[in-house]
Design a protein around this motif. Structure first.
Motif, short mmCIF file in Angstrom:
data_model
loop_
_atom_site.label_atom_id
_atom_site.label_comp_id
_atom_site.label_asym_id
_atom_site.label_seq_id
_atom_site.Cartn_x
_atom_site.Cartn_y
_atom_site.Cartn_z
N ARG A 223 0.86 -1.39 -0.11
CA ARG A 223 0.59 -0.05 0.07
C ARG A 223 0.69 1.64 0.06
O ARG A 223 0.59 1.68 -0.54
CB ARG A 223 -1.11 0.30 1.39
N ALA A 224 1.61 1.65 0.51
CA ALA A 224 2.38 2.45 1.01
C ALA A 224 3.69 2.30 -0.58
O ALA A 224 3.44 3.87 -1.14
CB ALA A 224 3.54 2.36 1.80
N CYS A 229 3.70 5.65 -5.35
CA CYS A 229 4.87 5.78 -6.75
C CYS A 229 3.38 6.52 -7.77
O CYS A 229 4.21 7.33 -8.29
CB CYS A 229 4.61 4.03 -7.68
N LEU A 230 2.26 6.69 -7.29
CA LEU A 230 0.87 7.14 -7.72
C LEU A 230 1.18 9.17 -7.34
O LEU A 230 0.94 9.65 -8.70
CB LEU A 230 -0.25 6.77 -7.52
N THR A 231 1.30 9.02 -6.27
CA THR A 231 1.36 10.65 -6.60
C THR A 231 2.36 11.22 -6.28
O THR A 231 2.19 12.58 -7.08
CB THR A 231 0.52 10.66 -3.82
N GLY A 232 4.06 10.50 -5.62
CA GLY A 232 5.21 11.03 -6.43
C GLY A 232 5.04 11.49 -7.78
O GLY A 232 5.53 12.37 -8.27
N TYR A 233 4.53 10.27 -8.45
CA TYR A 233 4.98 10.59 -10.30
C TYR A 233 3.39 11.25 -10.54
O TYR A 233 3.94 12.12 -11.78
CB TYR A 233 4.37 9.61 -11.27
N GLY A 240 10.30 13.75 -15.30
CA GLY A 240 11.32 12.25 -15.82
C GLY A 240 11.37 11.92 -14.96
O GLY A 240 12.42 10.90 -14.75
N ILE A 241 12.04 12.59 -13.38
CA ILE A 241 12.50 11.65 -13.20
C ILE A 241 11.15 10.26 -11.96
O ILE A 241 10.57 11.11 -11.32
CB ILE A 241 13.26 11.97 -11.62
N LEU A 242 11.64 9.25 -11.50
CA LEU A 242 11.16 8.78 -10.69
C LEU A 242 11.18 8.12 -9.34
O LEU A 242 11.87 9.23 -8.94
CB LEU A 242 10.60 7.43 -11.59
N VAL A 253 -2.96 1.22 -11.32
CA VAL A 253 -3.53 2.96 -11.62
C VAL A 253 -4.90 2.38 -11.89
O VAL A 253 -5.73 1.65 -13.16
CB VAL A 253 -2.57 3.04 -13.17
N PRO A 254 -5.55 3.04 -10.82
CA PRO A 254 -7.26 3.47 -11.32
C PRO A 254 -7.08 4.36 -12.22
O PRO A 254 -7.13 5.06 -13.08
CB PRO A 254 -7.61 3.95 -10.37
N ILE A 255 -8.24 3.32 -13.35
CA ILE A 255 -8.56 3.50 -14.45
C ILE A 255 -8.90 5.35 -14.84
O ILE A 255 -8.79 6.15 -15.63
CB ILE A 255 -9.35 3.04 -15.31
#
Length: 324
Positions: A223-224, A229-233, A240-242, A253-255
């Motif tokens: 979950r963390a 990943c989602l909020t940071g991206y 371009g930095i992951l 990824v929720p649609i």
């Protein structure tokens, strides 16, 4: 003088916006060829009424009228999922008192089987005697169509790995116990490298953190990491930095969030591929937990044309036919 400064500021802002656009637009990215990677959640399983679900809801007791006789987390169900077109099948695991991993969903045995108590507090020898179809009913307990048909059908993780030696698996750790991560790491580290690359593990933060430490080459998700990943991206992926949470993991990824991802779909998918991360699109997120999957033709139609990332589904036969 003030007018000139404003002019230069405006030009700088436009140049910055243009750079961000060019760095992230998918229109200028090379299209990722290939078909979507299909993940069958629990193989082919009985569906149930998802209204008002809680962590302790007995889903077997709210089964929808069955359309087939497959039971989740069985070898037969997994094989049917792969045969239907799945590239990946998801399984749930619990450690047992005799050093095995049981492939079974529920925290307790009471809902789905004729056994009782916490799953991980039993031996695999004992659970091999249970009827895993015992509790399924679609009419409030008037009939139990699978009772007596699931005796001895609960497999071990070792049996799954040996039955499907070249297939991709997603293993779900059901606890928050870090020692479970240690036990699972010992199993996975005993596999050849070419087998480990076909396995992803997800679950509670604590066991997944421990698994990452002991088996760093295994792709994981917790979950963390999913939220990070989602909020940071979304926050700074335009550079371009992951985020580190997007590297060597599974990303769900929720649609309804997908259009907000920088470079969606092709540039985004390429960035994740370069980070050894596998992306699966799931159903929409509305604040109450992630949806279970892309399960209908209507939901599938919301994906971009020629989408080539992953799809998480509870209806593998439906979605595989649409992909074909």
């Amino acid at each position: 003088m003030m007018g000139r400064k404003l002019k230069y500021t405006g030009v700088a802002i436009l140049a910055f916006a243009a750079a961000v656009y060019l760095n992230n637009t998918s229109f200028l990215a090379e299209h990722r060829e290939g078909k979507p990677l299909l993940l069958a959640h629990r193989g082919i399983a009985q569906r149930f009424d998802e209204t008002g679900l809680k962590n302790d809801t007995c889903t077997a007791a709210r089964m929808l009228p069955p359309k087939h006789d497959y039971l989740e987390n069985t070898i037969r169900s997994m094989r049917a999922g792969f045969d239907a077109g799945a590239d990946v099948v998801e399984v749930d695991v619990h450690p047992t008192t005799d050093g095995q991993f049981a492939v079974f969903h529920d925290w307790t045995l009471d809902c789905r089987t004729d056994g009782h108590g916490v799953t991980r507090e039993h031996s695999m020898v004992e659970m091999k005697t249970l009827d895993i179809g015992y509790g399924y009913t679609a009419d409030g307990g008037k009939s139990f169509p699978f009772r007596g048909k699931g005796v001895g059908q609960m497999p071990t993780l070792d049996e799954v790995l040996s039955t499907f030696p070249d297939k991709h698996l997603l293993i779900n750790v059901k606890s928050r116990d870090p020692s479970e991560g240690e036990k699972l790491a010992a199993v996975l580290n005993g596999l050849p490298a070419e087998r480990r690359i076909r396995i992803i593990v997800y679950g509670g933060d604590e066991p997944i953190d421990r698994l990452r430490q002991l088996a760093p080459d295994i792709r994981t998700a917790s979950r963390a990491s999913l939220m990070g990943c989602l909020t940071g991206y979304i926050g700074y992926g335009w550079t371009g930095i992951l985020p580190d949470d997007c590297k060597n993991v599974m990303m769900l990824v929720p649609i309804n969030y997908a259009p907000w991802l920088w470079g969606w779909p092709d540039r985004f998918l390429k960035r994740m591929q370069d980070a050894n991360t596998q992306v699966f699109v799931i159903g929409p997120y509305h604040g109450g937990g992630f949806s279970t999957g892309i399960d209908t033709a209507e939901r599938f139609a919301q994906l971009p044309d020629n989408y080539s990332g992953g799809i998480w589904t509870n209806e593998i036969e439906t979605i595989a036919n649409l992909v074909k």
